[in-house]
Design a protein around this motif. Sequence first.
Motif, PDB file in Angstrom:
ATOM      1  N   ASP A   6     -16.218   3.679   7.526  1.00  0.00           N
ATOM      2  CA  ASP A   6     -15.220   4.034   6.598  1.00  0.00           C
ATOM      3  C   ASP A   6     -14.924   5.410   6.781  1.00  0.00           C
ATOM      4  O   ASP A   6     -16.056   6.216   6.429  1.00  0.00           O
ATOM      5  CB  ASP A   6     -15.572   3.689   5.190  1.00  0.00           C
ATOM      6  CG  ASP A   6     -14.767   3.783   3.943  1.00  0.00           C
ATOM      7  OD1 ASP A   6     -14.060   5.051   4.219  1.00  0.00           O
ATOM      8  OD2 ASP A   6     -14.726   3.401   3.132  1.00  0.00           O
ATOM      9  N   ASN A   7     -14.160   5.929   7.515  1.00  0.00           N
ATOM     10  CA  ASN A   7     -13.784   7.394   7.884  1.00  0.00           C
ATOM     11  C   ASN A   7     -13.983   8.105   6.489  1.00  0.00           C
ATOM     12  O   ASN A   7     -14.324   9.352   6.675  1.00  0.00           O
ATOM     13  CB  ASN A   7     -12.712   7.727   8.616  1.00  0.00           C
ATOM     14  CG  ASN A   7     -12.864   7.068   9.923  1.00  0.00           C
ATOM     15  OD1 ASN A   7     -14.091   6.960  10.559  1.00  0.00           O
ATOM     16  ND2 ASN A   7     -11.724   6.734  10.566  1.00  0.00           N
ATOM     17  N   ALA A   8     -13.292   8.040   5.474  1.00  0.00           N
ATOM     18  CA  ALA A   8     -13.115   8.546   4.084  1.00  0.00           C
ATOM     19  C   ALA A   8     -14.505   8.568   3.639  1.00  0.00           C
ATOM     20  O   ALA A   8     -14.625   9.774   3.000  1.00  0.00           O
ATOM     21  CB  ALA A   8     -12.093   7.875   3.047  1.00  0.00           C
ATOM     22  N   LYS A   9     -15.322   7.771   3.594  1.00  0.00           N
ATOM     23  CA  LYS A   9     -16.585   7.886   3.225  1.00  0.00           C
ATOM     24  C   LYS A   9     -17.896   8.407   4.161  1.00  0.00           C
ATOM     25  O   LYS A   9     -18.925   8.554   3.747  1.00  0.00           O
ATOM     26  CB  LYS A   9     -17.241   6.629   2.763  1.00  0.00           C
ATOM     27  CG  LYS A   9     -16.190   6.261   1.408  1.00  0.00           C
ATOM     28  CD  LYS A   9     -16.740   4.861   0.988  1.00  0.00           C
ATOM     29  CE  LYS A   9     -15.903   4.202  -0.380  1.00  0.00           C
ATOM     30  NZ  LYS A   9     -16.597   3.006  -0.692  1.00  0.00           N
ATOM     31  N   LYS A  10     -17.331   8.788   5.357  1.00  0.00           N
ATOM     32  CA  LYS A  10     -18.209   9.246   6.464  1.00  0.00           C
ATOM     33  C   LYS A  10     -19.330   8.196   6.518  1.00  0.00           C
ATOM     34  O   LYS A  10     -20.441   8.615   6.637  1.00  0.00           O
ATOM     35  CB  LYS A  10     -18.568  10.638   6.141  1.00  0.00           C
ATOM     36  CG  LYS A  10     -17.371  11.665   5.877  1.00  0.00           C
ATOM     37  CD  LYS A  10     -18.201  12.987   5.835  1.00  0.00           C
ATOM     38  CE  LYS A  10     -16.890  14.158   5.746  1.00  0.00           C
ATOM     39  NZ  LYS A  10     -16.344  13.991   4.651  1.00  0.00           N
ATOM     40  N   THR A  11     -19.217   7.031   6.605  1.00  0.00           N
ATOM     41  CA  THR A  11     -20.151   6.003   6.367  1.00  0.00           C
ATOM     42  C   THR A  11     -20.058   4.983   7.508  1.00  0.00           C
ATOM     43  O   THR A  11     -18.751   4.508   7.933  1.00  0.00           O
ATOM     44  CB  THR A  11     -20.186   5.440   5.055  1.00  0.00           C
ATOM     45  OG1 THR A  11     -20.599   6.486   4.142  1.00  0.00           O
ATOM     46  CG2 THR A  11     -21.274   4.183   5.175  1.00  0.00           C
ATOM     47  N   VAL A  12     -20.993   4.560   8.201  1.00  0.00           N
ATOM     48  CA  VAL A  12     -21.064   3.505   9.104  1.00  0.00           C
ATOM     49  C   VAL A  12     -21.892   2.306   8.683  1.00  0.00           C
ATOM     50  O   VAL A  12     -22.967   2.700   8.047  1.00  0.00           O
ATOM     51  CB  VAL A  12     -21.296   4.048  10.515  1.00  0.00           C
ATOM     52  CG1 VAL A  12     -22.943   4.536  10.577  1.00  0.00           C
ATOM     53  CG2 VAL A  12     -21.151   3.085  11.613  1.00  0.00           C
ATOM     54  N   TYR A  13     -21.379   1.170   8.983  1.00  0.00           N
ATOM     55  CA  TYR A  13     -22.115  -0.089   8.367  1.00  0.00           C
ATOM     56  C   TYR A  13     -22.426  -0.860   9.833  1.00  0.00           C
ATOM     57  O   TYR A  13     -21.913  -0.687  10.836  1.00  0.00           O
ATOM     58  CB  TYR A  13     -21.476  -0.968   7.775  1.00  0.00           C
ATOM     59  CG  TYR A  13     -20.680  -0.103   6.618  1.00  0.00           C
ATOM     60  CD1 TYR A  13     -19.513   0.310   6.354  1.00  0.00           C
ATOM     61  CD2 TYR A  13     -21.326  -0.127   5.368  1.00  0.00           C
ATOM     62  CE1 TYR A  13     -18.895   1.114   5.385  1.00  0.00           C
ATOM     63  CE2 TYR A  13     -21.169   0.555   4.114  1.00  0.00           C
ATOM     64  CZ  TYR A  13     -19.790   1.407   4.335  1.00  0.00           C
ATOM     65  OH  TYR A  13     -19.133   1.899   3.124  1.00  0.00           O
ATOM     66  N   LEU A  14     -23.661  -1.757   9.619  1.00  0.00           N
ATOM     67  CA  LEU A  14     -23.890  -2.855  10.717  1.00  0.00           C
ATOM     68  C   LEU A  14     -24.382  -4.007  10.139  1.00  0.00           C
ATOM     69  O   LEU A  14     -25.271  -3.894   9.230  1.00  0.00           O
ATOM     70  CB  LEU A  14     -25.230  -2.137  11.427  1.00  0.00           C
ATOM     71  CG  LEU A  14     -25.540  -3.139  12.623  1.00  0.00           C
ATOM     72  CD1 LEU A  14     -24.558  -2.985  13.636  1.00  0.00           C
ATOM     73  CD2 LEU A  14     -26.860  -2.755  13.255  1.00  0.00           C
ATOM     74  N   GLN A  15     -23.519  -4.873   9.988  1.00  0.00           N
ATOM     75  CA  GLN A  15     -23.770  -6.358   9.356  1.00  0.00           C
ATOM     76  C   GLN A  15     -24.481  -7.072  10.533  1.00  0.00           C
ATOM     77  O   GLN A  15     -23.965  -7.223  11.741  1.00  0.00           O
ATOM     78  CB  GLN A  15     -22.393  -6.911   9.127  1.00  0.00           C
ATOM     79  CG  GLN A  15     -22.734  -8.238   8.515  1.00  0.00           C
ATOM     80  CD  GLN A  15     -23.352  -8.436   7.270  1.00  0.00           C
ATOM     81  OE1 GLN A  15     -22.911  -7.504   6.427  1.00  0.00           O
ATOM     82  NE2 GLN A  15     -24.364  -9.286   7.162  1.00  0.00           N
ATOM     83  N   MET A  16     -25.799  -7.356  10.178  1.00  0.00           N
ATOM     84  CA  MET A  16     -26.463  -8.073  11.191  1.00  0.00           C
ATOM     85  C   MET A  16     -26.859  -9.677  10.523  1.00  0.00           C
ATOM     86  O   MET A  16     -27.449  -9.881   9.413  1.00  0.00           O
ATOM     87  CB  MET A  16     -27.893  -7.624  11.071  1.00  0.00           C
ATOM     88  CG  MET A  16     -27.652  -5.917  11.704  1.00  0.00           C
ATOM     89  SD  MET A  16     -29.348  -5.230  12.001  1.00  0.00           S
ATOM     90  CE  MET A  16     -30.046  -5.281  10.258  1.00  0.00           C
TER      91      MET A  16
END
Length: 121
Positions: free
Chosen positions: A72-82
């Motif tokens: 989410d570029n607006a939140k400056k967040t990266v996720y990893l669904q495992m």
Amino acid sequence: QVQLVESGGGLVQAGGSLRLSCAASGSIFSIRAMGWYRQAPGKQRELVASITSGGTIDYADFVKGRFTISRDNAKKTVYLQMNSLKPEDTAVYYCNAEILVYGGHVYSPYWGQGTQVTVSS
């Protein structure tokens, strides 16, 4: 000045799922690629998945079809669904981001503190 804070690790049984998050904060002008690496005891740190600001994604062969990276570029967040986790996925997972800070001239790599993922058989 810049912080990457990971969350979401833990203990899960084989076949289970976890979702990791990594939020960047501080004097950030721009973020290029973001990614996840992992390091198991006695092994080198290895790339798990990466995603560019434009959405281009790369996965290590050992997670293809099981893990999904998103950001989410607006939140400056990266996720990893495992999903479909295996005991061999047990490792410390680190977030990485290529960041240009305000007043800076080059993108530099930043790392999170790491979050432990343990998969029991």
